[in-house]
Design an enzyme around this catalytic site. Structure first.
Site, short mmCIF file in Angstrom:
data_model
loop_
_atom_site.label_atom_id
_atom_site.label_comp_id
_atom_site.label_asym_id
_atom_site.label_seq_id
_atom_site.Cartn_x
_atom_site.Cartn_y
_atom_site.Cartn_z
N GLY A 28 -14.03 23.71 43.99
CA GLY A 28 -13.35 23.09 45.12
C GLY A 28 -11.89 22.70 45.13
O GLY A 28 -11.08 22.59 46.04
N GLY A 39 -9.51 24.45 43.86
CA GLY A 39 -8.55 25.49 44.40
C GLY A 39 -7.94 26.17 43.12
O GLY A 39 -6.88 26.93 43.52
N SER A 74 -8.85 16.97 33.87
CA SER A 74 -7.71 17.64 34.40
C SER A 74 -6.69 18.55 33.73
O SER A 74 -5.39 18.17 33.72
CB SER A 74 -6.80 16.36 34.81
N GLU A 114 -7.20 13.92 40.05
CA GLU A 114 -7.90 12.67 39.79
C GLU A 114 -7.12 11.33 39.83
O GLU A 114 -7.67 10.44 40.01
CB GLU A 114 -8.40 12.93 38.23
#
Lengths: 801, 157
Positions: free
Chosen positions: A513, A515, A554, A759
């Site tokens: 999700g 991207g 991340s 995040e």
């Protein structure tokens, strides 16, 4: 658009980019809007069986006996397994020399939480599997249980775990990954399963030099990730070749493959994790799960593909929720607001197994350490076993919890000292270029800009202290790392030149999700002078893609996309070198664009990529032009940092967010409506601004859920609201006006200057909303979520006072 | 255990089907397990997330919570029936242009809710759209972009 500031600073123009810096449509769009995208939830294989899990109804009980004979006799049942089949196997999110993995695949001598896996069946259809579960007879001997971490730490409290002794010859994950330290046994004392103590400066001196000190306590409950796709897995073991094909709704593929290999005792190269689309993750699909291992066990036992889909209530009870924190903060400041000392005490109610709590206790500190300059700091944390469900990383991993506490307290300090909350924050920020106590350096630091721009855009000066009595405004900030050298693994990529001058990118990141499929291809296209659609993508498959261990923390943009950029650069260098040979020119005089290599001073002379490829195959021994790239955070440091002491390099870059929230409180009912969120973010450079906005808006609403609605409610260890009916999530009508602002500072180590954006904002959103509510009601509500009754009570208390 | 089966006649995305199913089969099970139409998803099975939304005789319904036999003699449209002759439906196009999805798991349900809503009344205010879309949970997008996508389509109708 964002790149402009960066561009001016570095002497180039953002419009010189043709593919990045643009909000191109996502490449997963057509598949997702037509229903053709295949999620693990949709995977069906020939002869596939359906697996179901029998779960513990008790929070703490000894298993006296399990009788599976009736279930095994049921027509259509192909396998029934219990703890005897998986005895002694251990796994967990944390498996270090200090903390051995503590989870079993199926309960062995006892169960430790409601929802723990006790037995599993595989049958020809779901109805038969359900019926088989009903026929398994388990006799339990209930034990005293403990649900409160402070109770659990008292002498004589029920013991959730005995000594955790690694099986003879069992290596821990860190040893397997090259850390030269042996796994030891661990004996929890007073149910303490993890400790963290980080200090720098002189905390006592810091408080002594402070003009003003305050201490506050905050409580943060577990919330659900509530990814729309429930956790699920499909395992297909081929008894004739010994290979396992595996699909699961997941994050990092390498972690999943490693744990399947270790728990099944299979060579890692015989396990293939396939790509499927993932219906949301938010950190909640990173850990290894018992049901995944069980799907593989059942498939190996039956020789048939086996699918396990968790029902939503199982997702709630048995696939981990966010980390629960009880936070006490003592802070000392000068009269002018300068922070002198900060002492944080964290108690994490880990639940029945460690989950990710030992990591979260550390991360809570480390991700905030890049924000404020605090000369004297003590950060202490304990993770405590209780008879509750397991806790796990969720978007920000520990940082949102501590952000909520610290950012609220900042507002109270501001109020007590008569300093504007924006000014108090700006006064205490770190500085660009500063080196943190652990050695990380802030090469990019857009936080001051984030604060100023968010405040200015929201009209802070006009509104703060001057709004209607039912309205409030609040600000908060957050920080986030960009991958970590903690995991001794790489992000890597291969770029292959195709016959027509386009390329194919091979990379292990999975699209859940965020991207990444789109933004990685934009970066490769930009570097190679191609259009985004000229890049084909093969991703998220352990057999087809090079090693990639960065689908979390991340790290997708900063680490793995940098690997993609380097692979593209490798191809470009080859193209230029071969083109120079063809055109008898110097490499430095050439430029690559629009699938051709040109001579800069004489653009009429050029050669197309496909011609270069054919030439190279003919003239250079068949070389078809392939590039490789790899990246790792903190590559110059070989060793991992200490989580328990907070020493050692952690990451190469930090991202930042500042959020201003505006709320309206119904003074009769205590109900809050968030009117507006202004979110300013420093993500280095927005490779795809449309996707970046989406990440911030998603965190805006998720953070609003954390602040106002969401809480997993326990009674005697049992979850009371494990459904989307009873667990309140933000819906379309709750959504406030949202303004997103790009306040990025170019990050020299990022691909085209980019950093993470997925995040960082969540924690700041939570704290900003709570600060705004407290501004409106003049209260000091320090526990999440802000249910109307808490606000109502605060309002009444204020009236009576 | 023997379970009585019933004959079901139903039209799905313009195709006529006649099949024998267990009476307890839900419409979602029919679509996903019997007809191979996996666009409609299931995230909750408590009628509260909307990921399974399809259109039954013009009305958006949650396919997990009604029986397949309730669709007997009726017409069902699923997300697979939205694009026509290789052209995406305006809602599908708008969802792509606006970046109105992320993980995409709830997207088919949202598209079907939006279609039913706009088919009934194309002149909706944003507030009405937000109210009407209450039944479709989304955890990724923060709702903003997909509401904008629906408004974009509504304004062009």
């Amino acid at each position: 658009m964002k790149g402009v500031k960066v561009a001016e600073y570095y002497g180039f123009k953002a419009e010189e980019y043709s593919v990045i810096g643009k909000g191109l449509p996502r490449r997963d769009g057509p598949a997702k809007v037509t229903g053709q995208a295949v999620y693990t939830f949709d995977v069906t294989l020939p002869g596939m069986l359906h697996g179901k899990i029998l779960r513990s109804p008790y929070p703490h009980a000894r298993i006296v006996s399990i009788d599976t004979s009736d279930a095994e006799k049921l027509p259509g049942v192909k396998a029934v397994i219990t703890g005897k089949d998986t005895w002694g196997i251990r796994f967990g999110f944390v498996d270090t020399p200090r903390y051995p993995a503590d989870q079993s695949v199926l309960a062995e001598e006892k169960v430790r939480y409601v929802g723990e896996s006790v037995a599993a069946v595989a049958a020809i259809d779901e109805d038969t599997a359900d019926e088989a579960l009903d026929l398994i007879a388990v006799e339990y001997d209930p034990l005293s249980a403990v649900f409160d971490p402070e109770e659990a730490m008292k002498e004589g409290a029920p013991e959730v775990h005995g000594e955790q002794i690694p099986a003879a010859g069992r290596t821990c994950a860190w040893e397997d990954w090259g850390v030269a330290r042996k796994a030891r046994s661990y004996k929890p004392v007073n149910n303490i399963g993890a400790t963290v103590m980080i200090s720098y400066g002189d905390i006592e001196k810091g408080f002594a030099e402070s003009d003003y000190t305050r201490e506050d306590r905050f409580v943060i409950p577990s919330t659900s990730h509530a990814a729309m796709e429930p956790h699920c897995a499909v395992a297909s073991y081929d008894p004739f070749t010994g290979h396992l094909d595996f699909w699961c709704s997941r994050m990092d593929m390498e972690q999943k493959r490693y744990w399947l290999s270790k728990t099944l005792g299979m060579p890692i190269s015989k396990i293939r994790i396939h790509k499927s689309y993932v219906g949301g993750a938010f950190g909640g699909k990173a850990a290894p799960f018992d049901f995944e291992i069980l799907a593989a066990f059942l498939s190996r036992k039956t020789g048939r593909p086996t699918k396990i889909v968790l029902a939503r209530d199982e997702v709630f009870t048995s696939s981990n929720n966010s980390v629960r924190f009880d936070v006490t903060v003592r802070k000392g400041v000068k009269k002018d607001g300068t922070i002198m000392a900060q002492h944080v005490k964290l108690i994490s109610d880990m639940g029945a197994y460690r989950g990710s709590a030992p990591v979260a206790l550390y991360l809570a500190h480390s991700m905030r350490d890049a924000i404020y300059d605090i000369p004297n700091l003590l950060h202490e944390g304990v993770g405590v076993y209780t008879n509750k469900s397991i806790t796990q990383s969720k978007r920000g991993h520990g940082s949102p919890q501590l952000s909520f506490a610290l950012e609220m307290q900042m507002d109270w300090i501001a109020k007590d000292l008569g300093i504007d909350p924006v000014e108090l924050r700006l006064k205490n920020l770190r500085k660009k270029g500063e080196v943190l106590p652990n050695g990380d350096r802030l090469d990019s630091y857009g936080l001051p800009d984030c604060i100023k721009k968010a405040a200015e855009s929201a009209g802070w000066r006009k509104k703060k202290g001057k709004s209607r009595p039912d309205r409030g405004i609040g600000i908060a900030v957050g920080g986030m790392f960009n991958g970590s050298g903690y995991w001794p693994f790489t992000g890597s990529a291969i770029v292959k030149m195709n016959h027509d001058g386009t390329v194919t990118l091979y990379n292990g990141q999975i699209e859940f999700g965020q991207g990444v499929d789109t933004s990685m291809c934009q970066v490769v296209a930009e570097e190679l002078g191609l259009q985004a659609e000229d890049v084909n993508l093969v991703s998220a498959d352990t057999e087809l893609c090079p090693t990639d261990f960065t689908n979390w923390l991340s790290a997708g943009t900063f680490v793995s996309t940098k690997a993609c950029l380097r692979a593209a650069r490798d191809v470009k260098e080859q193209l230029l070198k071969i083109a120079a040979e063809i055109m008898e020119a110097n490499v430095e005089d050439l430029e690559a664009e629009n699938r051709r290599v040109y001579i800069k001073t004489d653009p009429e002379k050029s050669v197309a990529y496909d011609e270069i490829l054919r030439y190279n195959i003919q003239k250079h021994g068949g070389d078809p032009i392939m590039g490789k790239g790899f990246a790792k955070p903190v590559p110059e440091v070989e060793f991992y940092p200490s989580l328990s002491k907070g020493t050692g390099r952690w990451t190469d870059a930090y991202s930042f967010t500042a959020v201003v929230a505006e709320v309206e409180v119904d003074r009769e009912t205590g109900r809050v409506r968030v009117l507006k969120l202004t979110i300013a973010d420093d993500c280095g450079f927005e490779i795809n601004p449309l996707i970046c906005q989406g990440q911030l808006e998603g965190q805006g609403v998720m953070g609003m859920g954390d602040a106002l609605f969401e809480e997993i409610i326990f009674e005697e260890g049992r979850q009371l609201n494990p459904t989307f009916v009873d667990y309140d999530l933000p819906r379309a009508f709750d959504v406030p006006e949202m303004v997103t602002i790009d306040a990025s500072d170019y990050e020299p180590k990022g691909p085209f200057g980019a950093k993470e954006i997925g995040e960082c904002a969540r924690g700041a959103v939570i704290a900003a909303i709570v600060n705004a509510v407290n501004d409106a009601v003049g209260g000091k509500i320090g526990s999440l979520p802000l249910h109307p009754e808490k606000i109502f009570k605060a309002l009444r208390e204020k009236e009576t006072a | 255990m023997e379970v009585a089966k019933k004959i079901l006649k139903v039209t799905v995305n313009g195709e006529h089907y006649e099949l024998s199913i267990k009476a307890k089969t839900t419409l979602l099970e029919l679509l996903r397990n019997h007809l191979g139409l996996t666009g409609a998803k299931m995230a909750c099975i408590s009628n509260s997330c909307g990921a399974c939304t399809v259109i039954l005789d013009g009305m958006a319904v949650k396919a997990c919570s009604i029986l397949a036999l309730q669709a007997n003699g009726k017409e069902v449209i699923t997300v697979e029936g939205l694009a026509k002759d290789g052209d995406l439906h305006p809602l599908q196009k708008a969802f792509i242009d606006h970046g109105a999805f992320q993980c995409g798991f709830c997207t088919p349900g949202k598209l079907m809710s939006a279609k039913a809503m706009l088919d009934e009344n194309p002149h909706l205010t944003e507030e009405e759209v937000r109210r009407d879309m209450e039944g479709n949970l989304c955890r990724c997008t923060g709702y903003k972009k997909y509401i904008a996508a629906i408004m974009d389509v509504a304004q062009k109708l």
